[in-house]
Design a protein around this motif. Structure first.
Motif, PDB file in Angstrom:
ATOM      1  N   GLU A   1      36.833  65.864  33.742  1.00 50.03           N
ATOM      2  CA  GLU A   1      37.309  64.519  33.430  1.00 50.03           C
ATOM      3  C   GLU A   1      38.233  64.454  32.223  1.00 50.03           C
ATOM      4  O   GLU A   1      38.831  63.429  31.943  1.00 50.03           O
TER       5      GLU A   1
ATOM      6  N   TYR B   1      37.809  62.808  44.334  1.00 50.39           N
ATOM      7  CA  TYR B   1      37.926  64.179  43.847  1.00 50.39           C
ATOM      8  C   TYR B   1      38.278  65.106  45.006  1.00 50.39           C
ATOM      9  O   TYR B   1      37.712  64.987  46.098  1.00 50.39           O
TER      10      TYR B   1
ATOM     11  N   ASP C   1      35.805  56.727  42.736  1.00 51.74           N
ATOM     12  CA  ASP C   1      36.444  57.856  42.079  1.00 51.74           C
ATOM     13  C   ASP C   1      36.613  58.966  43.111  1.00 51.74           C
ATOM     14  O   ASP C   1      35.645  59.415  43.731  1.00 51.74           O
TER      15      ASP C   1
ATOM     16  N   LYS D   1      40.029  63.972  38.373  1.00 51.05           N
ATOM     17  CA  LYS D   1      40.039  62.865  39.332  1.00 51.05           C
ATOM     18  C   LYS D   1      41.382  62.796  40.058  1.00 51.05           C
ATOM     19  O   LYS D   1      42.443  62.859  39.442  1.00 51.05           O
TER      20      LYS D   1
ATOM     21  N   HIS E   1      41.810  55.689  33.360  1.00 53.27           N
ATOM     22  CA  HIS E   1      41.874  56.587  34.512  1.00 53.27           C
ATOM     23  C   HIS E   1      43.263  57.200  34.637  1.00 53.27           C
ATOM     24  O   HIS E   1      43.409  58.402  34.907  1.00 53.27           O
TER      25      HIS E   1
ATOM     26  N   TRP F   1      41.687  56.620  42.008  1.00 54.25           N
ATOM     27  CA  TRP F   1      40.701  55.598  41.645  1.00 54.25           C
ATOM     28  C   TRP F   1      41.059  54.326  42.395  1.00 54.25           C
ATOM     29  O   TRP F   1      42.242  53.976  42.522  1.00 54.25           O
TER      30      TRP F   1
END
Length: 268
Positions: A226, A217, A215, A191, A182, A194
């Motif tokens: 992504e 956004y 996740d 993103k 991530h 997280w």
């Protein structure tokens, strides 16, 4: 083993043995409450939360009772048969404050609101049913932009069930295998953040999930940005194939459910 891990965690929090957790400062807890709006009353319910109850949440923040409060609409799943269509998330620092996150607010509410506001606030039960209240422990959290001050517009909520009591395997997988991915992929956009959250209360084998990853956004379009997974995997875990990566995940846990929440309002 899984319940033993939760017991150790809870004992450490209750008795102040922070050396067991290596947590400084006090850990964050998240009270997640799900709401089912009364048919044809969703707009009125949102207005009540945003214009009246938000004032009380802002006062709770001012008094140091909570860190923040968010109101979400559940975008998916949707429909008349879903168990809930709204969610509130209240962030609290330190287990002691979880016991009474309202302080004397209910006693003081009449002084903080107008008579009309107070009447409407107390009648919120006519606009929605509080269906569940769950306490989560904040295990981990990363942001693409640590300076960001506004909560993300969307959250993809991933509810996980640990396989075969592999609690340590699941936590190690999330923090040592998945989290670095991530971090790398956030560099390319998409993103915004997280998070990893352990369900503390209620708990037990009959719970639908053991922990949640989220996740974040900022826009709808960001969910389709992504980045290049293969390049990120080669950089973060050299020599690990995509098949091996997926196996480490699937061996430790299964995805029990996934929901998409949209931020309606917040106080912080």
């Amino acid at each position: 083993m899984k319940n033993a891990q939760k017991f150790i965690l809870l004992a450490a929090l209750l008795f102040g043995n922070l050396s067991l957790l290596a947590q400084t400062p006090e850990p964050m807890f998240f009270i997640v409450e799900t709401m089912k709006s009364t048919p044809n009353k969703s707009a009125e319910y949102e207005k009540n939360e945003r214009e009246i109850w938000k004032k009380l949440h802002q006062e709770r923040i001012k008094r140091g009772l909570i860190v923040s409060w968010n109101l979400y609409a559940v975008r998916y799943p949707s429909g008349s048969n879903v168990a809930y269509d709204y969610v509130t998330v209240t962030v609290i620092q330190g287990l002691k404050k979880v016991e009474n996150p309202w302080g004397t607010m209910f006693t003081d509410a009449e002084k903080l609101l107008t008579k009309e506001e107070y009447t409407k606030a107390m009648a919120i039960g006519d606009l929605r049913n509080l269906t569940t209240s769950t306490v989560y422990y904040g295990n981990d959290f990363i942001m693409a932009d640590p300076k960001a001050t506004t909560p993300s517009k969307y959250q993809m909520i991933n509810m996980m069930k640990i396989k075969n009591d592999k609690w340590d395997d699941a936590m190690n997988m999330e923090t040592k295998i998945v989290k670095p991915m991530h971090v790398e992929m956030m560099k390319k956009g998409g993103k915004a953040a997280w998070g990893l959250y352990t369900q503390m209360l209620p708990s037990g084998e009959n719970q639908a999930s053991d922990y949640v990853t989220s996740d974040f956004y900022n826009t709808w379009e960001d969910m389709d940005k992504e980045g290049d997974f293969k390049k990120a995997l080669a950089k973060v875990h050299p020599g690990m194939s995509a098949v091996a990566y997926d196996k480490k995940i699937s061996d430790a846990r299964r995805l029990a459910n996934r929901e998409l929440w949209e931020l309606i309002d917040f106080a912080k």
